[in-house]
Design an enzyme around this catalytic site. Structure first.
Site, PDB file in Angstrom:
ATOM      1  N   TYR A  16      45.450  34.575  44.530  1.00 27.30           N
ATOM      2  CA  TYR A  16      46.286  35.363  45.440  1.00 27.30           C
ATOM      3  C   TYR A  16      45.614  35.440  46.807  1.00 27.30           C
ATOM      4  CZ  TYR A  16      43.469  39.685  45.290  1.00 27.30           C
ATOM      5  OH  TYR A  16      42.489  40.614  45.434  1.00 27.30           O
ATOM      6  N   SER A 221      40.833  46.872  45.788  1.00 23.63           N
ATOM      7  CA  SER A 221      40.776  45.861  44.742  1.00 23.63           C
ATOM      8  C   SER A 221      42.119  45.160  44.647  1.00 23.63           C
ATOM      9  CB  SER A 221      40.394  46.495  43.407  1.00 23.63           C
ATOM     10  OG  SER A 221      41.558  46.979  42.779  1.00 23.63           O
ATOM     11  N   LYS A 222      42.126  44.132  43.844  1.00 18.52           N
ATOM     12  CA  LYS A 222      43.296  43.285  43.674  1.00 18.52           C
ATOM     13  C   LYS A 222      44.539  44.084  43.289  1.00 18.52           C
ATOM     14  CE  LYS A 222      44.395  39.059  41.148  1.00 18.52           C
ATOM     15  NZ  LYS A 222      43.816  37.912  40.464  1.00 18.52           N
ATOM     16  N   ARG A 223      44.328  45.138  42.506  1.00 20.48           N
ATOM     17  CA  ARG A 223      45.476  45.880  41.982  1.00 20.48           C
ATOM     18  C   ARG A 223      45.994  46.955  42.937  1.00 20.48           C
ATOM     19  NH1 ARG A 223      43.025  43.843  37.945  1.00 20.48           N
ATOM     20  NH2 ARG A 223      41.165  45.074  38.361  1.00 20.48           N
TER      21      ARG A 223
END
Ligand code: GLU
Length: 453
Positions: A16, A221-223
């Site tokens: 991503y 973070s990614k989330r």
């Protein structure tokens, strides 16, 4: 005269495109455009286990969506041969020969040696000073472990060259003059500088940009919401709003306005103006930029994006007169909503056979028996209007309210819900004008029956 600027964005395909990465790409792009230099895109994909074509595509489509065009790369092209201007990025996975040659060079100089099947770099024993354009001079003393044995691996025993090695070799081979990247790489830079020196080449200039944190100061973070560029594409943000917002994460314009396009930022952007402190990510501020840029967008582009947003929501506009579609969508532009919200604001224009879908709450509130006389009298007035314009419709509705001794606010909900199915939406008189005499008449008639039953 100093050499022409050459900068690069060097993402690893992790699956991503993180906003932090997009911001790094943007700062590099801005600096290249500011200086008339070259912006190189290099995919750092030596770690084969994690790489996939999709992971690369996410990066490329994210950059294209943001409008961050890169300036060179190997020509791609198909069977007909390379297409001019159609160049891919550089891929480290295709540059193995270069890394082997550079490894040989270090071996020949006595600066690399083999041990346990791996190739090690004979690291300098002296502290390395990192001159950084943002952070200032950083001296990195050796850690205890490094003091014991500062050498590090260039090529692993499985033959895969490590990040530090390929990163430096490519910056060197590509003539990169400025390395603009996240501050998380500052701790790697001593290794990188030592390697440049081993090759007998002056290191590029470094600008390590502050990290992007969540509003509460935690690491993003990614989330976390908004962490991935894809989420902005999916939610229907304007790329110019995302660019504008990202530009201010770690850079200050020092101008009265903060509202810019990328082309407007480029002349203002310079490395010494990058802030040292970490930036905080604020989705509300991004929404504000979306609102402002949407209102400034050319009607053509607004309509183009709007049609696409409706299509994604399953609403086809192709069967309607293009002038009608355009006028309909433009009644929503001043609201500056995200494009994913556009269907809710404009779907009623495209109700087949004028069978508007009433929202339950709106229907319960506005399409009740008391609305029957209002709706039928409005219908009669509207039908008699010589011109079906927003101004005439407004005069007509207000006139009826006065005659009935009612508040304008009592007439609007039945009329709005009859025509749109909802209690909120674009400006009422404008949407009536766009719907036109016949659609409005049909919708009022249907609402009259619904209200009476
Ligand atoms: N591939 C590295 C990363 O994605 C690049 C670091 C650099 O810009 O030098 O973090």
């Amino acid at each position: 005269m100093s050499a022409p600027v050459r900068v690069r964005f060097a993402p690893s395909p992790t699956g991503y495109l993180h906003v932090g990465g997009a911001r790094t790409a943007l700062f590099n792009w801005l600096y290249a455009r500011h200086t008339g230099g070259t912006f190189v895109l290099r995919i750092e994909d030596t770690d084969n286990a994690r790489n996939s074509q999709e992971a690369v595509d996410v990066i490329l489509s994210g950059l294209r969506w943001l409008g961050l065009d890169w300036d060179e790369g190997p020509l791609t092209g198909d069977a007909d041969g390379p297409v001019r201007g159609d160049f891919g990025p550089y891929f480290q996975s295709r540059r193995g020969e270069i890394y082997r040659r550079r490894a040989e060079e270090l071996k020949a100089k006595g600066l690399a040696y083999e041990k346990d099947g791996a190739l090690f770099f004979r690291m300098t024993r002296d502290p390395v000073t990192i001159p950084d354009l943002v952070v200032g001079d950083v001296v990195r003393p050796l850690t205890d472990r490094e003091a014991l044995d500062p050498d590090w691996v260039l090529i692993r025993s499985d033959g895969v060259p490590v990040f530090h090695f390929v990163n430096v070799v490519d910056d060197l081979e590509m003539g990169i003059t400025h390395v603009i990247r996240g501050e998380d790489h500052l701790s790697n830079t001593a290794k990188h500088i030592a390697l440049f020196e081993a090759f007998g080449v002056e290191p590029p200039r470094y600008a390590h940009i502050p990290l992007i944190l969540n509003l509460d100061g935690s690491k993003m973070s990614k989330r976390d919401q908004g962490a991935s560029v894809q989420s902005y594409i999916d939610d229907g943000y304007l790329p110019e709003a995302v660019i504008n917002y990202l530009s201010l994460l770690g850079w200050s314009s020092k101008t009265a306005t903060e509202l810019f396009t990328a082309a407007e930022i480029a002349p203002l952007f310079d490395l010494p103006d990058i802030n040292r402190s970490n930036a905080r990510f604020d989705l509300k501020k991004l929404e504000h930029f979306h609102f402002e840029h949407t209102r400034r967008l050319s009607p053509d582009r607004f309509v183009e994006n709007g049609v696409e947003a409706l299509r994604k929501a399953g609403i086809e506009t192709a069967g309607f007169d293009p002038a009608y579609v355009r006028a309909a969508l433009l009644t929503a532009q001043e609201k500056g909503k995200l494009f994913k919200e556009l269907p809710v604001w404009t779907d009623f224009y495209f109700a087949l056979d004028d069978a508007v879908a009433y929202e339950a709450e709106a229907k319960a509130k506005a399409l009740i028996p008391a609305a029957v006389p209002i709706v039928s009298q409005l219908a009669a007035r509207f039908a008699a209007l010589p011109e079906f314009t927003a101004a005439a419709l407004e005069v007509s509705l207000k006139g009826l309210a006065a005659e009935l001794g009612m508040k304008v606010g009592a007439l609007i909900p039945p009329c709005r819900v009859a025509c749109t199915g909802r209690l909120v939406g674009p400006s009422l008189y404008h949407l009536l004008e766009v719907l036109g005499r016949e659609k409005v008449a049909r919708r009022l008639e249907r609402a009259r029956m619904v209200s009476g039953s």
